[in-house]
Write a protein that holds these residues in place. Structure first.
Motif, PDB file in Angstrom:
ATOM      1  N   PRO A   1       0.822  -1.218   0.000  1.00 41.33           N
ATOM      2  CA  PRO A   1       0.000   0.000   0.000  1.00 41.33           C
ATOM      3  C   PRO A   1       0.851   1.260   0.000  1.00 41.33           C
ATOM      4  O   PRO A   1       1.985   1.247   0.479  1.00 41.33           O
ATOM      5  N   LEU A   2       0.304   2.302  -0.538  1.00 44.05           N
ATOM      6  CA  LEU A   2       0.984   3.601  -0.471  1.00 44.05           C
ATOM      7  C   LEU A   2       1.133   4.011   0.996  1.00 44.05           C
ATOM      8  O   LEU A   2       0.153   3.991   1.745  1.00 44.05           O
ATOM      9  N   PRO A   3       2.334   4.377   1.420  1.00 46.65           N
ATOM     10  CA  PRO A   3       2.552   4.720   2.834  1.00 46.65           C
ATOM     11  C   PRO A   3       1.669   5.857   3.339  1.00 46.65           C
ATOM     12  O   PRO A   3       1.254   5.849   4.492  1.00 46.65           O
ATOM     13  N   ASP A   4       1.383   6.845   2.457  1.00 47.76           N
ATOM     14  CA  ASP A   4       0.556   7.947   2.947  1.00 47.76           C
ATOM     15  C   ASP A   4      -0.876   7.492   3.222  1.00 47.76           C
ATOM     16  O   ASP A   4      -1.542   7.999   4.129  1.00 47.76           O
ATOM     17  N   LEU A   5      -1.351   6.486   2.477  1.00 50.06           N
ATOM     18  CA  LEU A   5      -2.685   5.964   2.753  1.00 50.06           C
ATOM     19  C   LEU A   5      -2.707   5.137   4.036  1.00 50.06           C
ATOM     20  O   LEU A   5      -3.680   5.170   4.788  1.00 50.06           O
ATOM     21  N   VAL A   6      -1.630   4.391   4.282  1.00 49.04           N
ATOM     22  CA  VAL A   6      -1.527   3.669   5.561  1.00 49.04           C
ATOM     23  C   VAL A   6      -1.590   4.677   6.699  1.00 49.04           C
ATOM     24  O   VAL A   6      -2.316   4.487   7.685  1.00 49.04           O
ATOM     25  N   TYR A   7      -0.860   5.772   6.550  1.00 48.25           N
ATOM     26  CA  TYR A   7      -0.861   6.794   7.599  1.00 48.25           C
ATOM     27  C   TYR A   7      -2.257   7.382   7.803  1.00 48.25           C
ATOM     28  O   TYR A   7      -2.676   7.621   8.939  1.00 48.25           O
ATOM     29  N   VAL A   8      -2.976   7.637   6.707  1.00 51.20           N
ATOM     30  CA  VAL A   8      -4.325   8.206   6.828  1.00 51.20           C
ATOM     31  C   VAL A   8      -5.199   7.337   7.721  1.00 51.20           C
ATOM     32  O   VAL A   8      -5.832   7.820   8.664  1.00 51.20           O
ATOM     33  N   PHE A   9      -5.213   6.038   7.450  1.00 52.65           N
ATOM     34  CA  PHE A   9      -6.075   5.147   8.231  1.00 52.65           C
ATOM     35  C   PHE A   9      -5.573   4.979   9.664  1.00 52.65           C
ATOM     36  O   PHE A   9      -6.373   4.857  10.600  1.00 52.65           O
ATOM     37  N   GLU A  10      -4.260   4.981   9.860  1.00 56.92           N
ATOM     38  CA  GLU A  10      -3.721   4.934  11.223  1.00 56.92           C
ATOM     39  C   GLU A  10      -4.099   6.196  11.994  1.00 56.92           C
ATOM     40  O   GLU A  10      -4.456   6.132  13.180  1.00 56.92           O
ATOM     41  N   HIS A  11      -4.035   7.325  11.328  1.00 54.00           N
ATOM     42  CA  HIS A  11      -4.387   8.605  11.945  1.00 54.00           C
ATOM     43  C   HIS A  11      -5.873   8.631  12.313  1.00 54.00           C
ATOM     44  O   HIS A  11      -6.242   9.054  13.419  1.00 54.00           O
ATOM     45  N   VAL A  12      -6.719   8.182  11.398  1.00 48.59           N
ATOM     46  CA  VAL A  12      -8.158   8.153  11.666  1.00 48.59           C
ATOM     47  C   VAL A  12      -8.467   7.207  12.826  1.00 48.59           C
ATOM     48  O   VAL A  12      -9.297   7.516  13.693  1.00 48.59           O
ATOM     49  N   ALA A  13      -7.791   6.053  12.853  1.00 47.29           N
ATOM     50  CA  ALA A  13      -8.000   5.104  13.957  1.00 47.29           C
ATOM     51  C   ALA A  13      -7.582   5.721  15.290  1.00 47.29           C
ATOM     52  O   ALA A  13      -8.257   5.563  16.308  1.00 47.29           O
ATOM     53  N   LYS A  14      -6.466   6.430  15.288  1.00 45.05           N
ATOM     54  CA  LYS A  14      -5.958   7.071  16.498  1.00 45.05           C
ATOM     55  C   LYS A  14      -6.945   8.105  17.029  1.00 45.05           C
ATOM     56  O   LYS A  14      -7.147   8.231  18.247  1.00 45.05           O
ATOM     57  N   HIS A  15      -7.586   8.847  16.127  1.00 39.16           N
ATOM     58  CA  HIS A  15      -8.522   9.914  16.509  1.00 39.16           C
ATOM     59  C   HIS A  15      -9.955   9.534  16.123  1.00 39.16           C
ATOM     60  O   HIS A  15     -10.744  10.393  15.739  1.00 39.16           O
ATOM     61  N   GLN A  16     -10.283   8.261  16.250  1.00 35.36           N
ATOM     62  CA  GLN A  16     -11.555   7.794  15.708  1.00 35.36           C
ATOM     63  C   GLN A  16     -12.771   8.449  16.347  1.00 35.36           C
ATOM     64  O   GLN A  16     -13.769   8.705  15.651  1.00 35.36           O
ATOM     65  N   GLN A  17     -12.738   8.747  17.642  1.00 34.78           N
ATOM     66  CA  GLN A  17     -13.895   9.399  18.257  1.00 34.78           C
ATOM     67  C   GLN A  17     -14.113  10.789  17.671  1.00 34.78           C
ATOM     68  O   GLN A  17     -15.256  11.205  17.426  1.00 34.78           O
ATOM     69  N   PHE A  18     -13.025  11.500  17.434  1.00 28.62           N
ATOM     70  CA  PHE A  18     -13.105  12.826  16.812  1.00 28.62           C
ATOM     71  C   PHE A  18     -13.724  12.711  15.419  1.00 28.62           C
ATOM     72  O   PHE A  18     -14.675  13.426  15.078  1.00 28.62           O
ATOM     73  N   TYR A  19     -13.209  11.787  14.608  1.00 28.68           N
ATOM     74  CA  TYR A  19     -13.706  11.636  13.242  1.00 28.68           C
ATOM     75  C   TYR A  19     -15.152  11.144  13.219  1.00 28.68           C
ATOM     76  O   TYR A  19     -15.951  11.565  12.372  1.00 28.68           O
ATOM     77  N   LYS A  20     -15.495  10.239  14.121  1.00 30.55           N
ATOM     78  CA  LYS A  20     -16.872   9.732  14.159  1.00 30.55           C
ATOM     79  C   LYS A  20     -17.859  10.860  14.421  1.00 30.55           C
ATOM     80  O   LYS A  20     -18.921  10.939  13.792  1.00 30.55           O
ATOM     81  N   VAL A  21     -17.526  11.729  15.348  1.00 35.27           N
ATOM     82  CA  VAL A  21     -18.407  12.848  15.660  1.00 35.27           C
ATOM     83  C   VAL A  21     -18.463  13.836  14.505  1.00 35.27           C
ATOM     84  O   VAL A  21     -19.539  14.305  14.114  1.00 35.27           O
ATOM     85  N   MET A  22     -17.317  14.146  13.940  1.00 35.70           N
ATOM     86  CA  MET A  22     -17.259  15.164  12.888  1.00 35.70           C
ATOM     87  C   MET A  22     -17.894  14.716  11.577  1.00 35.70           C
ATOM     88  O   MET A  22     -18.384  15.538  10.803  1.00 35.70           O
ATOM     89  N   LEU A  23     -17.886  13.410  11.322  1.00 37.99           N
ATOM     90  CA  LEU A  23     -18.384  12.917  10.036  1.00 37.99           C
ATOM     91  C   LEU A  23     -19.767  12.281  10.113  1.00 37.99           C
ATOM     92  O   LEU A  23     -20.249  11.744   9.124  1.00 37.99           O
ATOM     93  N   ASN A  24     -20.410  12.339  11.288  1.00 40.18           N
ATOM     94  CA  ASN A  24     -21.750  11.749  11.364  1.00 40.18           C
ATOM     95  C   ASN A  24     -22.793  12.708  10.781  1.00 40.18           C
ATOM     96  O   ASN A  24     -22.467  13.810  10.335  1.00 40.18           O
ATOM     97  N   MET A  25     -24.036  12.284  10.783  1.00 40.56           N
ATOM     98  CA  MET A  25     -25.096  13.060  10.134  1.00 40.56           C
ATOM     99  C   MET A  25     -25.257  14.447  10.732  1.00 40.56           C
ATOM    100  O   MET A  25     -25.680  15.375  10.057  1.00 40.56           O
ATOM    101  N   ASN A  26     -24.926  14.593  12.016  1.00 40.79           N
ATOM    102  CA  ASN A  26     -25.054  15.893  12.684  1.00 40.79           C
ATOM    103  C   ASN A  26     -23.688  16.544  12.913  1.00 40.79           C
ATOM    104  O   ASN A  26     -23.535  17.395  13.777  1.00 40.79           O
ATOM    105  N   GLY A  27     -22.717  16.121  12.138  1.00 47.16           N
ATOM    106  CA  GLY A  27     -21.358  16.619  12.315  1.00 47.16           C
ATOM    107  C   GLY A  27     -21.161  18.029  11.784  1.00 47.16           C
ATOM    108  O   GLY A  27     -22.115  18.736  11.444  1.00 47.16           O
ATOM    109  N   GLN A  28     -19.903  18.413  11.700  1.00 48.06           N
ATOM    110  CA  GLN A  28     -19.546  19.767  11.304  1.00 48.06           C
ATOM    111  C   GLN A  28     -19.208  19.818   9.808  1.00 48.06           C
ATOM    112  O   GLN A  28     -18.238  19.232   9.357  1.00 48.06           O
ATOM    113  N   GLN A  29     -20.025  20.547   9.057  1.00 48.10           N
ATOM    114  CA  GLN A  29     -19.806  20.623   7.613  1.00 48.10           C
ATOM    115  C   GLN A  29     -18.466  21.272   7.294  1.00 48.10           C
ATOM    116  O   GLN A  29     -17.811  20.915   6.316  1.00 48.10           O
TER     117      GLN A  29
END
Length: 209
Positions: A97-125
């Motif tokens: 895999p492209l290393p930058d894509l591995v990093y993206v998913f690792e970063h999202v996993a690390k901050h998953q609560q932040f991303y879950k809130v921001m990207l849900n239906m009532n999140g921040q556009q």
């Protein structure tokens, strides 16, 4: 941004993280509009005076939190782009895999609560559009590299870039919504295959003489 974060006192970093986590927890529970600064400080076990040493109001806390998370994402992706060769073999098959894509998913996993809130239906556009811009900028750089090797996309560059950026966001949102059913490297491998085999963004072709 990276150097600025390094210069921050560890106590400041810890305090800001506590306030950010409190904000995210409360946003998940009751939504941004219903939250007060007092509730944020109570959840973070800090006082209001401490809050106002760092932020003007809850909007400032939200915006700075978004910028800090995205700055970390961009820095990590930029560093990984230095190690993006030999992704495919001589036959064009993806071997890692492209290393930058591995990093993206690792970063999202690390901050998953932040991303879950921001990207849900009532999140921040505003976060959604900022994240799309981050992906579009990275993809634009990769497409420029590809065209330097005479790999020409079949559709206008701007359309291809925003199509791919939206696809990234959709895959990440699905991954989060399903509680990370696959590890980051597996997810990165699938997007690498899509990006190289179908979109031809970020491909580093082998030259045979």
């Amino acid at each position: 941004m990276k150097n600025q974060r390094k210069k921050l006192d560890p106590r400041v970093v810890r305090t800001r993280k506590m306030l950010r986590n409190a904000l995210i927890e409360l946003m998940r529970e009751k939504g941004y509009d219903a939250i007060s600064v007092q509730e944020i400080t109570r959840r973070a076990t800090l006082n209001r005076a401490t809050f106002y040493l760092h932020y003007r109001d809850k909007g400032d806390l939200l915006m700075q939190s978004i910028e800090e998370i995205l700055a970390e994402l961009v820095e990590g992706m930029q560093q990984c782009r230095l190690d993006s060769e030999n992704i495919t073999d001589a036959n064009g098959n993806v071997v890692r895999p492209l290393p930058d894509l591995v990093y993206v998913f690792e970063h999202v996993a690390k901050h998953q609560q932040f991303y879950k809130v921001m990207l849900n239906m009532n999140g921040q556009q505003r976060f959604l559009f900022r994240l799309l811009d981050v992906f579009a900028d990275i993809l634009n750089e990769r497409l420029n590299q590809s065209t330097a090797y005479d790999i020409q996309p079949a559709v206008p560059k701007e359309i291809l870039i925003h199509y791919a950026a939206s696809a990234y966001l959709g895959v990440i949102a699905w991954w989060l919504r399903n509680n990370l059913p696959y590890p980051p490297e597996y997810m990165a491998m699938q997007l690498t295959r899509l990006r190289i085999q179908h979109l031809k963004i970020g491909q580093f072709p082998h030259h045979h003489r």
